[in-house]
Design a protein around this motif. Structure first.
Motif, PDB file in Angstrom:
ATOM      1  N   ASP A 227       0.827  -1.206   0.000  1.00 21.60           N
ATOM      2  CA  ASP A 227       0.000   0.000   0.000  1.00 21.60           C
ATOM      3  C   ASP A 227       0.867   1.264   0.000  1.00 21.60           C
ATOM      4  O   ASP A 227       0.513   2.267  -0.647  1.00 21.60           O
ATOM      5  N   LEU A 228       1.989   1.214   0.705  1.00 21.33           N
ATOM      6  CA  LEU A 228       2.878   2.379   0.739  1.00 21.33           C
ATOM      7  C   LEU A 228       3.547   2.597  -0.615  1.00 21.33           C
ATOM      8  O   LEU A 228       3.718   3.746  -1.045  1.00 21.33           O
ATOM      9  N   TYR A 229       3.915   1.518  -1.296  1.00 25.87           N
ATOM     10  CA  TYR A 229       4.458   1.681  -2.646  1.00 25.87           C
ATOM     11  C   TYR A 229       3.390   2.281  -3.565  1.00 25.87           C
ATOM     12  O   TYR A 229       3.693   3.117  -4.428  1.00 25.87           O
ATOM     13  N   GLY A 230       2.142   1.859  -3.386  1.00 26.10           N
ATOM     14  CA  GLY A 230       1.072   2.450  -4.171  1.00 26.10           C
ATOM     15  C   GLY A 230       0.892   3.918  -3.864  1.00 26.10           C
ATOM     16  O   GLY A 230       0.660   4.731  -4.772  1.00 26.10           O
ATOM     17  N   ARG A 231       1.001   4.288  -2.585  1.00 26.46           N
ATOM     18  CA  ARG A 231       0.905   5.689  -2.185  1.00 26.46           C
ATOM     19  C   ARG A 231       2.047   6.491  -2.800  1.00 26.46           C
ATOM     20  O   ARG A 231       1.838   7.589  -3.341  1.00 26.46           O
ATOM     21  N   ALA A 232       3.262   5.943  -2.740  1.00 22.16           N
ATOM     22  CA  ALA A 232       4.422   6.621  -3.322  1.00 22.16           C
ATOM     23  C   ALA A 232       4.236   6.813  -4.824  1.00 22.16           C
ATOM     24  O   ALA A 232       4.551   7.879  -5.371  1.00 22.16           O
ATOM     25  N   ALA A 233       3.725   5.775  -5.493  1.00 19.70           N
ATOM     26  CA  ALA A 233       3.504   5.869  -6.936  1.00 19.70           C
ATOM     27  C   ALA A 233       2.475   6.948  -7.256  1.00 19.70           C
ATOM     28  O   ALA A 233       2.655   7.746  -8.184  1.00 19.70           O
ATOM     29  N   ALA A 234       1.393   6.985  -6.483  1.00 19.64           N
ATOM     30  CA  ALA A 234       0.355   7.982  -6.724  1.00 19.64           C
ATOM     31  C   ALA A 234       0.866   9.397  -6.499  1.00 19.64           C
ATOM     32  O   ALA A 234       0.386  10.351  -7.128  1.00 19.64           O
ATOM     33  N   LEU A 235       1.873   9.532  -5.622  1.00 20.90           N
ATOM     34  CA  LEU A 235       2.446  10.849  -5.337  1.00 20.90           C
ATOM     35  C   LEU A 235       3.564  11.230  -6.305  1.00 20.90           C
ATOM     36  O   LEU A 235       4.146  12.303  -6.181  1.00 20.90           O
ATOM     37  N   GLY A 236       3.878  10.334  -7.264  1.00 21.71           N
ATOM     38  CA  GLY A 236       4.844  10.680  -8.299  1.00 21.71           C
ATOM     39  C   GLY A 236       6.157   9.946  -8.251  1.00 21.71           C
ATOM     40  O   GLY A 236       7.048  10.239  -9.057  1.00 21.71           O
ATOM     41  N   ALA A 237       6.330   8.984  -7.346  1.00 17.25           N
ATOM     42  CA  ALA A 237       7.576   8.207  -7.289  1.00 17.25           C
ATOM     43  C   ALA A 237       7.495   7.088  -8.323  1.00 17.25           C
ATOM     44  O   ALA A 237       6.972   6.004  -8.050  1.00 17.25           O
ATOM     45  N   ASP A 238       8.027   7.328  -9.506  1.00 17.44           N
ATOM     46  CA  ASP A 238       7.861   6.399 -10.621  1.00 17.44           C
ATOM     47  C   ASP A 238       8.476   5.036 -10.328  1.00 17.44           C
ATOM     48  O   ASP A 238       7.941   4.007 -10.743  1.00 17.44           O
ATOM     49  N   ALA A 239       9.607   5.022  -9.595  1.00 17.69           N
ATOM     50  CA  ALA A 239      10.274   3.753  -9.319  1.00 17.69           C
ATOM     51  C   ALA A 239       9.433   2.842  -8.438  1.00 17.69           C
ATOM     52  O   ALA A 239       9.684   1.627  -8.380  1.00 17.69           O
ATOM     53  N   ALA A 240       8.442   3.400  -7.741  1.00 18.46           N
ATOM     54  CA  ALA A 240       7.593   2.586  -6.871  1.00 18.46           C
ATOM     55  C   ALA A 240       6.546   1.815  -7.645  1.00 18.46           C
ATOM     56  O   ALA A 240       5.992   0.834  -7.129  1.00 18.46           O
ATOM     57  N   VAL A 241       6.247   2.234  -8.873  1.00 15.09           N
ATOM     58  CA  VAL A 241       5.147   1.619  -9.624  1.00 15.09           C
ATOM     59  C   VAL A 241       5.387   0.135  -9.895  1.00 15.09           C
ATOM     60  O   VAL A 241       4.510  -0.700  -9.611  1.00 15.09           O
ATOM     61  N   PRO A 242       6.546  -0.290 -10.456  1.00 12.52           N
ATOM     62  CA  PRO A 242       6.728  -1.722 -10.724  1.00 12.52           C
ATOM     63  C   PRO A 242       6.662  -2.585  -9.469  1.00 12.52           C
ATOM     64  O   PRO A 242       6.157  -3.705  -9.523  1.00 12.52           O
ATOM     65  N   VAL A 243       7.175  -2.067  -8.354  1.00 14.60           N
ATOM     66  CA  VAL A 243       7.129  -2.841  -7.114  1.00 14.60           C
ATOM     67  C   VAL A 243       5.692  -2.992  -6.641  1.00 14.60           C
ATOM     68  O   VAL A 243       5.262  -4.072  -6.224  1.00 14.60           O
ATOM     69  N   HIS A 244       4.922  -1.911  -6.713  1.00 15.82           N
ATOM     70  CA  HIS A 244       3.508  -1.978  -6.326  1.00 15.82           C
ATOM     71  C   HIS A 244       2.769  -2.980  -7.193  1.00 15.82           C
ATOM     72  O   HIS A 244       1.991  -3.806  -6.686  1.00 15.82           O
ATOM     73  N   ILE A 245       3.005  -2.952  -8.479  1.00 11.42           N
ATOM     74  CA  ILE A 245       2.349  -3.888  -9.393  1.00 11.42           C
ATOM     75  C   ILE A 245       2.739  -5.323  -9.049  1.00 11.42           C
ATOM     76  O   ILE A 245       1.883  -6.225  -9.006  1.00 11.42           O
ATOM     77  N   ALA A 246       4.036  -5.553  -8.793  1.00 11.33           N
ATOM     78  CA  ALA A 246       4.493  -6.909  -8.467  1.00 11.33           C
ATOM     79  C   ALA A 246       3.805  -7.435  -7.219  1.00 11.33           C
ATOM     80  O   ALA A 246       3.347  -8.592  -7.186  1.00 11.33           O
ATOM     81  N   LEU A 247       3.705  -6.616  -6.188  1.00 16.01           N
ATOM     82  CA  LEU A 247       3.104  -7.065  -4.935  1.00 16.01           C
ATOM     83  C   LEU A 247       1.601  -7.273  -5.075  1.00 16.01           C
ATOM     84  O   LEU A 247       1.033  -8.171  -4.449  1.00 16.01           O
ATOM     85  N   LEU A 248       0.947  -6.473  -5.883  1.00 16.94           N
ATOM     86  CA  LEU A 248      -0.468  -6.705  -6.156  1.00 16.94           C
ATOM     87  C   LEU A 248      -0.665  -8.032  -6.902  1.00 16.94           C
ATOM     88  O   LEU A 248      -1.596  -8.788  -6.620  1.00 16.94           O
ATOM     89  N   ALA A 249       0.225  -8.303  -7.845  1.00 15.74           N
ATOM     90  CA  ALA A 249       0.065  -9.489  -8.689  1.00 15.74           C
ATOM     91  C   ALA A 249       0.361 -10.775  -7.940  1.00 15.74           C
ATOM     92  O   ALA A 249      -0.319 -11.787  -8.155  1.00 15.74           O
ATOM     93  N   ASN A 250       1.389 -10.761  -7.058  1.00 15.23           N
ATOM     94  CA  ASN A 250       1.783 -12.025  -6.433  1.00 15.23           C
ATOM     95  C   ASN A 250       1.266 -12.216  -5.013  1.00 15.23           C
ATOM     96  O   ASN A 250       1.270 -13.334  -4.502  1.00 15.23           O
ATOM     97  N   GLY A 251       0.819 -11.146  -4.358  1.00 15.98           N
ATOM     98  CA  GLY A 251       0.285 -11.303  -3.003  1.00 15.98           C
ATOM     99  C   GLY A 251       1.262 -11.955  -2.054  1.00 15.98           C
ATOM    100  O   GLY A 251       0.876 -12.778  -1.206  1.00 15.98           O
ATOM    101  N   ALA A 252       2.534 -11.608  -2.152  1.00 16.43           N
ATOM    102  CA  ALA A 252       3.592 -12.278  -1.402  1.00 16.43           C
ATOM    103  C   ALA A 252       3.298 -12.295   0.092  1.00 16.43           C
ATOM    104  O   ALA A 252       2.817 -11.323   0.669  1.00 16.43           O
ATOM    105  N   GLY A 253       3.614 -13.435   0.710  1.00 22.58           N
ATOM    106  CA  GLY A 253       3.472 -13.554   2.145  1.00 22.58           C
ATOM    107  C   GLY A 253       2.045 -13.497   2.646  1.00 22.58           C
ATOM    108  O   GLY A 253       1.802 -13.145   3.806  1.00 22.58           O
ATOM    109  N   GLY A 254       1.089 -13.834   1.779  1.00 23.10           N
ATOM    110  CA  GLY A 254      -0.306 -13.791   2.195  1.00 23.10           C
ATOM    111  C   GLY A 254      -0.864 -12.390   2.306  1.00 23.10           C
ATOM    112  O   GLY A 254      -1.863 -12.158   2.994  1.00 23.10           O
ATOM    113  N   SER A 255      -0.223 -11.434   1.610  1.00 22.95           N
ATOM    114  CA  SER A 255      -0.659 -10.037   1.704  1.00 22.95           C
ATOM    115  C   SER A 255      -1.889  -9.744   0.853  1.00 22.95           C
ATOM    116  O   SER A 255      -2.423  -8.645   0.907  1.00 22.95           O
ATOM    117  N   GLY A 256      -2.337 -10.722   0.085  1.00 21.08           N
ATOM    118  CA  GLY A 256      -3.546 -10.537  -0.721  1.00 21.08           C
ATOM    119  C   GLY A 256      -3.216 -10.174  -2.158  1.00 21.08           C
ATOM    120  O   GLY A 256      -2.458  -9.244  -2.404  1.00 21.08           O
TER     121      GLY A 256
END
Length: 331
Positions: free
Chosen positions: A61-90
């Motif tokens: 969620d914080l990577y998503g917040r960073a991406a929404a605020l303009g941190a471009d490097a956070a976008v791929p990480v946010h996408i990866a975590l959304l896609a894989n739900g690592a560690g049972g994070s959903g």
């Protein structure tokens, strides 16, 4: 007028001085105030779990917040975590896909991923609609091959993704369990941990899970291994040292590049070798029915005669990997 200190830099200095609660509070306030860098920094802290408690859902969620605020490097990480739900994070595969498609409008790598994903037969959750076709091998029970496991375009994507980070490969020291470099394995390697697992790589991992009939969370990070002329991996077992709580039960290898000579995967006790063609996968177990390392599965990557042998490798464990991070962090 004095410059306003950057919250991330100020938090790092506080953390170095042992004032982690104050650093955490500073970053939290900065995130609330809309600071993209603070959001990305706190996301990294939540991911690492060394300064504060690991919380992969909060990191996502914080990577998503960073991406929404303009941190471009956070976008791929946010996408990866959304896609894989690592560690049972959903998992939220549709949301990850929508963000990737949005990014594809200005990013060539994202466009390439969308093209590859659209060419796959996936359901709405990113799983293959049908398990890959496999053919059992007479060499031993549990061994199979899949001649067209990856397409040439998927092989190229893995090869290109691996190229910037390939480095001398390591082996597990049986005395300590640590990864060390050793002459037994002369090759280059890289891996894609969950934080760097793009949607194409994750879809491939789910394909491997479908073929092995084991949960995707049981797989170690996908590796890419490169063997140049004369490189080899001498006789070894993929099983972990005896006593490991979560043993490796099997291995999947996939040929990513053709045009090399030698380099067969040899199983001396079975009297059998595998060369494979572009996109072909091989699966073999590591343990016997009693759960012990199966001596028949000791194998070697024979020396490459010419060219470069490039393969993907995924070790499968008996249970999901523990991604909870270091214990005992107070917040």
């Amino acid at each position: 007028m004095a410059a306003i200190p950057d919250p991330s830099e100020a938090a790092a200095r506080l953390a170095e001085q042992g004032a982690v609660p104050q650093a955490y509070a500073l970053l939290t306030r900065a995130v609330d105030d809309g600071d993209a860098g603070a959001a990305a920094t706190l996301a990294g802290w939540r991911m690492a779990g060394t300064l504060v408690r690991r919380d992969l859902a909060a990191a996502r969620d914080l990577y998503g917040r960073a991406a929404a605020l303009g941190a471009d490097a956070a976008v791929p990480v946010h996408i990866a975590l959304l896609a894989n739900g690592a560690g049972g994070s959903g998992r939220d595969w549709p949301r990850a896909y929508a963000l990737l498609r949005q990014r594809a409008a200005k990013d060539a790598l994202a466009r390439r991923q969308i093209e590859l994903l659209d060419a796959m037969a996936l359901d709405d959750n990113g799983d293959p609609v049908a398990a890959p076709a496999i053919a059992s091998l007479p060499a031993a029970a549990g061994m199979w091959r899949s001649p067209a496991f990856l397409t040439p375009a998927e092989c190229l994507h893995l090869a290109d993704s691996a190229a910037p980070t390939l480095q001398p490969a390591s082996v597990v020291d049986p005395r300590t369990g640590a990864l060390v470099q050793h002459p037994v394995r002369r090759a280059h390697a890289t891996s894609f941990p969950f934080v760097a697992e793009d949607m194409v790589i994750h879809a491939i991992n789910r394909r491997i899970a479908a073929a092995t009939r084991l949960p995707v969370a049981n797989g170690e990070p996908l590796q890419v291994l490169g063997y140049g002329t004369g490189h080899e991996y001498r006789l070894h077992s993929d099983a972990l040292p005896a006593g490991e709580a979560n043993q490796r039960v099997s291995t999947v290898l996939i040929v990513l590049q053709d045009g090399f000579t030698g380099g067969e995967t040899a199983f001396p006790q079975l009297g059998w070798q595998w060369r494979g063609r572009l996109g072909e996968a091989l699966h073999f177990p590591s343990l016997d029915p009693a759960g012990r390392a199966d001596g028949r599965m000791v194998h070697a990557g024979l020396p490459v005669g010419a060219g470069v042998k490039l393969i993907a490798s995924r070790w499968i464990r008996a249970a999901p990997l523990d991604l909870t991070g270091p214990p005992g962090r107070p917040f």
